[in-house]
Design a protein around this motif. Structure first.
Motif, PDB file in Angstrom:
ATOM      1  N   THR A  32       0.817  -1.356  -0.068  1.00 30.97           N
ATOM      2  CA  THR A  32       0.016   0.057  -0.202  1.00 30.97           C
ATOM      3  C   THR A  32       0.897   1.066  -0.131  1.00 30.97           C
ATOM      4  O   THR A  32       0.341   2.355   0.321  1.00 30.97           O
ATOM      5  CB  THR A  32      -0.948   0.101   1.119  1.00 30.97           C
ATOM      6  N   ALA A  66       2.099   3.229  -2.390  1.00 30.55           N
ATOM      7  CA  ALA A  66       1.810   4.398  -3.331  1.00 30.55           C
ATOM      8  C   ALA A  66       0.573   4.996  -2.955  1.00 30.55           C
ATOM      9  O   ALA A  66       0.185   6.069  -2.793  1.00 30.55           O
ATOM     10  CB  ALA A  66       1.435   3.610  -4.631  1.00 30.55           C
ATOM     11  N   LEU A  67      -0.286   4.087  -2.249  1.00 29.93           N
ATOM     12  CA  LEU A  67      -1.706   4.529  -1.926  1.00 29.93           C
ATOM     13  C   LEU A  67      -1.469   5.217  -0.490  1.00 29.93           C
ATOM     14  O   LEU A  67      -2.136   6.359  -0.172  1.00 29.93           O
ATOM     15  CB  LEU A  67      -2.546   3.437  -1.659  1.00 29.93           C
ATOM     16  N   ASP A  78      -1.045 -11.416  -2.517  1.00 30.25           N
ATOM     17  CA  ASP A  78      -0.769 -10.676  -4.081  1.00 30.25           C
ATOM     18  C   ASP A  78      -1.655 -11.743  -4.898  1.00 30.25           C
ATOM     19  O   ASP A  78      -2.225 -11.035  -5.592  1.00 30.25           O
ATOM     20  CB  ASP A  78       0.785 -10.888  -4.208  1.00 30.25           C
ATOM     21  N   HIS A 102      -6.294  -5.266  -7.745  1.00 27.16           N
ATOM     22  CA  HIS A 102      -5.132  -4.715  -7.811  1.00 27.16           C
ATOM     23  C   HIS A 102      -5.119  -3.261  -8.599  1.00 27.16           C
ATOM     24  O   HIS A 102      -4.601  -2.274  -8.172  1.00 27.16           O
ATOM     25  CB  HIS A 102      -3.854  -5.351  -8.049  1.00 27.16           C
ATOM     26  N   ARG A 103      -5.828  -3.348  -9.739  1.00 23.95           N
ATOM     27  CA  ARG A 103      -5.837  -2.315 -10.652  1.00 23.95           C
ATOM     28  C   ARG A 103      -6.649  -1.274  -9.876  1.00 23.95           C
ATOM     29  O   ARG A 103      -6.412  -0.038 -10.104  1.00 23.95           O
ATOM     30  CB  ARG A 103      -6.475  -2.597 -12.052  1.00 23.95           C
ATOM     31  N   GLU A 120      -4.632   0.497  -7.574  1.00 26.18           N
ATOM     32  CA  GLU A 120      -3.678   1.504  -8.507  1.00 26.18           C
ATOM     33  C   GLU A 120      -4.166   2.737  -8.999  1.00 26.18           C
ATOM     34  O   GLU A 120      -3.499   3.833  -8.913  1.00 26.18           O
ATOM     35  CB  GLU A 120      -2.912   0.618  -9.598  1.00 26.18           C
ATOM     36  N   ALA A 128      -4.615   5.189  -6.132  1.00 30.05           N
ATOM     37  CA  ALA A 128      -2.965   5.741  -5.766  1.00 30.05           C
ATOM     38  C   ALA A 128      -2.816   6.844  -6.764  1.00 30.05           C
ATOM     39  O   ALA A 128      -2.090   7.870  -6.475  1.00 30.05           O
ATOM     40  CB  ALA A 128      -2.290   4.502  -5.496  1.00 30.05           C
ATOM     41  N   SER A 129      -2.800   6.260  -8.055  1.00 27.91           N
ATOM     42  CA  SER A 129      -2.293   7.129  -9.110  1.00 27.91           C
ATOM     43  C   SER A 129      -3.321   8.332  -9.822  1.00 27.91           C
ATOM     44  O   SER A 129      -2.778   9.180 -10.321  1.00 27.91           O
ATOM     45  CB  SER A 129      -1.886   6.131 -10.211  1.00 27.91           C
TER      46      SER A 129
END
Length: 158
Positions: free
Chosen positions: A3, A5-6, A106, A133-134, A137, A140-141
């Motif tokens: 986590t 990046a989040l 994962d 997971h996407r 992502e 986060a992005s």
């Protein structure tokens, strides 16, 4: 799941939001947008944490964001909290979301999540599916940084 990046995205959001206080934004549209954004994120993260638990347990996972876009729910949250309290709600909801995400192995992060979303005007957007997971992502992005940028622009323009 990782986590980091989040976590960074939320730290930036919270730092930016903390640059404001209950009296900083006197212009109503800027104030209203900031209030709405923080309430929306707090409500969204609670929904996403429930979805994360479904991903973890292998239950079919669905994100339905209607409750996090509902004008009445958002208005009630705004009316019952100060700016600082809303920041605290976002922090707590984000921490709860990330705590669940960290427990997802994962291999389970590839599980599909059905997205049933409405936009800010309450209009449905086409349903889609994507791996968990996407979705994390993108949060986060794109999603959290987008909110951060909007609040930063409000801070810079006050």
């Amino acid at each position: 799941m990782d986590t980091s990046a989040l976590d960074l995205a939320y730290r930036r959001l919270l730092t930016t939001a903390a640059a404001l206080d209950d009296h900083s934004l006197t212009e109503s549209p800027a104030r209203d947008d900031t209030d709405w954004t923080l309430a929306h994120i707090a409500l969204s993260d609670r929904l996403l944490a429930a979805t994360a638990r479904d991903v973890l347990t292998g239950t079919p996972a669905v994100v339905d964001n209607r409750a996090a876009m509902d004008d009445t729910a958002i208005g009630t949250l705004i009316a019952s909290t100060t700016h600082a309290q809303r920041i605290g709600l976002v922090r707590g909801a984000a921490d709860g979301l990330m705590a669940v995400i960290r427990t997802i192995p994962d291999h389970a992060a590839d599980r599909p999540v059905r997205l049933r979303l409405v936009n800010r005007e309450g209009q449905p957007v086409p349903e889609q599916s994507m791996p968990w997971h996407r979705l994390v992502e993108l949060r986060a992005s794109t999603h959290i940084p987008g909110h951060t940028e909007r609040i930063a622009a409000l801070v810079a323009g006050r």
